[in-house]
Design an enzyme around this catalytic site. Structure first.
Site, PDB file in Angstrom:
ATOM      1  N   HIS A  59      87.774 106.634 103.096  1.00 31.52           N
ATOM      2  CA  HIS A  59      86.838 105.546 102.816  1.00 31.52           C
ATOM      3  C   HIS A  59      87.312 104.333 103.619  1.00 31.52           C
ATOM      4  O   HIS A  59      88.505 104.104 103.767  1.00 31.52           O
ATOM      5  CB  HIS A  59      86.794 105.218 101.326  1.00 31.52           C
ATOM      6  N   GLU A  82      75.138 102.215  95.119  1.00 33.88           N
ATOM      7  CA  GLU A  82      75.207 101.107  94.157  1.00 33.88           C
ATOM      8  C   GLU A  82      74.071 100.138  94.437  1.00 33.88           C
ATOM      9  O   GLU A  82      74.037  99.038  93.902  1.00 33.88           O
ATOM     10  CB  GLU A  82      76.560 100.424  94.190  1.00 33.88           C
ATOM     11  N   CYS A 117      81.922 102.658  95.778  1.00 32.35           N
ATOM     12  CA  CYS A 117      81.787 103.325  97.081  1.00 32.35           C
ATOM     13  C   CYS A 117      81.993 104.833  97.013  1.00 32.35           C
ATOM     14  O   CYS A 117      81.965 105.504  98.051  1.00 32.35           O
ATOM     15  CB  CYS A 117      82.769 102.730  98.073  1.00 32.35           C
TER      16      CYS A 117
END
Ligand SMILES: [Zn+2]
Lengths: 348, 132
Positions: free
Chosen positions: A234, A80, A112
């Site tokens: 994550h 990003e 993400c």
């Protein structure tokens, strides 16, 4: 059989401690350490960005893969923080690695989750036979607004994976995905920093999607949490992935190697891919790894890999993640950090 | 720097592409059209390892335009293991403790940019070879 044939990572040498940021904003550092399980984060040097981290990580992946770069038929960079709003990072990476011009490249963006998105596409392309090898990278030099909670975690790093069908270090056993439209975090065009839904980023966002992807892949493969040697989630902070792992029935030894956030911070698109790389660094042959990413907006990709004998041969052909993370660090004060991250604006 | 010049230099800047003379086997970096040693015009393309040792360096404290934010930084001549001498910026290092003979390795870094909205130039830069 398809899977990972080489992997590599790059972490900047600069760090800033939670105390140093908290001091500036009058925040309670020990509460952040305890509450979010964060101690310090990586900071990119002024001459590092998503493209440079990607290239340097991919060079290490090539060393482990031991292939001619020209065999790579696809390059995907998930981030990003692509250096340009319009102009691909993928072509910079492909050119630097000597892969051009016979290659398909694309830049991916999904908060993400962009890194595992690239991995998903790369694996499926190899599986379909469209390309013999494909490179997928998750890389970010993320920014949190000054004083925002994200400033303590938003960090920089990259992980690169070369997928192929021969000489695997980890075979792909299964994939699954879980997506809904959930506005928990976003950044509009021309906005310098992202905005987020505060506590809304927890239950209906991270927790729901990670749980959804885990349940789906366990059901599809008729497995239970204890069937996996390792787990990588994550990790937006050090707290969420540990809470989720425990709630879903996983134990500390399973996520021990993959949990990097307490000393790395959240590398966004690089986060779960770097956790996978750190787990591969320590894994032995014939072990299974469950990888589940999360990207705001929102969705999770899940993968099951099984390591092979060849993993041991490639372990020391490039630096391990823990070495990059724990050695030769330069600590920054907030002022230098603000200059590095261009938070201080000079007159034009 | 301008767009066409940067674009032409991509092979040497991005992947340290050099020319190896097919006649006298000397390595030329950047690549040339004619070998200055034997006059041969044929070369094999090779990518340099980027690994070498620091021969000499200087610390820049008053930087040219576009590099002001990096001061103080080091510029040095590195003898690569292929025998080629390359000048480049040395980054990720402590300029106080840098010394000749240090082992360095090339990494891919941002060199410069044409203002906030212009092209970003990438190139190799050297860093201490610490196995990270
Ligand atoms: Zn010659």
């Amino acid at each position: 059989m398809v899977g990972i044939i080489g992997y590599g990572t790059q972490i900047p040498r600069y760090r800033i401690k939670v105390e140093e940021i908290a001091k500036v904003w009058g925040a309670d550092a020990s509460a952040i350490r305890r509450g979010l399980n964060l101690n310090e984060k990586s900071v990119p040097a002024p001459d590092e960005d998503c493209a440079t981290l990607s290239v340097n990580a991919a060079r290490d992946a090539l060393k482990r893969a031991g292939i001619d770069p020209k065999k790579i038929g696809a390059v995907y960079v998930g981030s990003e923080s692509h250096p340009y709003a319009v102009k691909p990072t993928g072509t910079i990476v492909a050119e630097a690695l000597g892969i051009c011009p016979d290659v398909h490249t694309a830049d991916l963006e999904f908060a993400c989750k962009a890194g595992t998105e690239g991995m998903f596409i790369a694996l499926q392309l190899v599986k379909s036979g469209a390309v013999s090898c494909a490179l997928a990278i998750g890389a970010d030099t993320s920014q949190g607004a000054p004083g925002d909670a994200l400033e303590y975690s938003a960090s920089a790093g990259a992980a690169a994976f070369i997928m192929g069908s021969e000489n695997l270090v980890a075979e792909l056993l299964e994939t699954d995905c879980y997506m809904t439209d959930t506005p928990d975090f976003w950044r509009r065009e021309n906005a310098h920093y992202p905005e987020h839904g505060g506590r809304f980023t927890g239950d209906p966002a991270y927790k729901k999607h990670v749980t959804g992807a885990v349940m789906a892949i366990l059901e599809r493969t008729a497995t239970k949490p204890e069937d996996f040697d390792y787990l990588v989630f994550h990790q937006p902070n050090g707290k969420f992935p540990v809470q989720m792992a425990k709630k879903l029935g996983f134990k500390e030894p399973q996520y021990r190697y993959g949990l990097l956030t307490p000393t790395l911070g959240n590398t966004y698109s690089g986060s779960s891919p770097m956790g996978l790389a750190a787990t591969l660094d320590e894994a032995k042959p014939e072990q299974t790894i469950l990888l589940v990413s999360y990207g705001s907006g929102a969705g999770s990709d899940a993968f099951i890999f099984r390591t092979t004998e060849r993993l041991l041969e490639v372990h020391n052909q490039a630096p391990k993640v823990r070495k990059q993370l724990d050695e030769h660090k330069f600590y920054l004060e907030y002022g230098s950090y603000a200059k590095f991250r261009r938070k201080i604006l000079k007159p034009e | 720097m301008n767009v066409p010049k940067h674009w032409r230099e991509i092979p040497e800047r991005y992947r340290m592409e050099a020319g190896k003379c097919t006649k006298c086997t000397k390595i030329l970096f950047p690549a040339r059209l004619v070998c200055p040693f034997c006059g041969n015009k044929e070369f094999d393309k090779i990518n340099l390892s980027g690994k070498g040792k620091l021969l000499t360096y200087t610390i820049i404290r008053t930087a040219p335009e576009g590099f002001e934010d990096f001061t103080p930084y080091a510029i040095g001549i590195v003898e690569l293991k292929e025998g080629v001498k390359v000048m480049g910026q040395i980054t990720d290092c402590n300029t106080e403790t840098l010394k000749t003979g240090d082992q360095l390795v090339a990494k891919f870094r941002r060199m410069n940019e044409e203002g906030k909205t212009g092209m970003i130039m990438y190139s190799y830069k050297f860093v201490p070879d610490l196995g990270i």
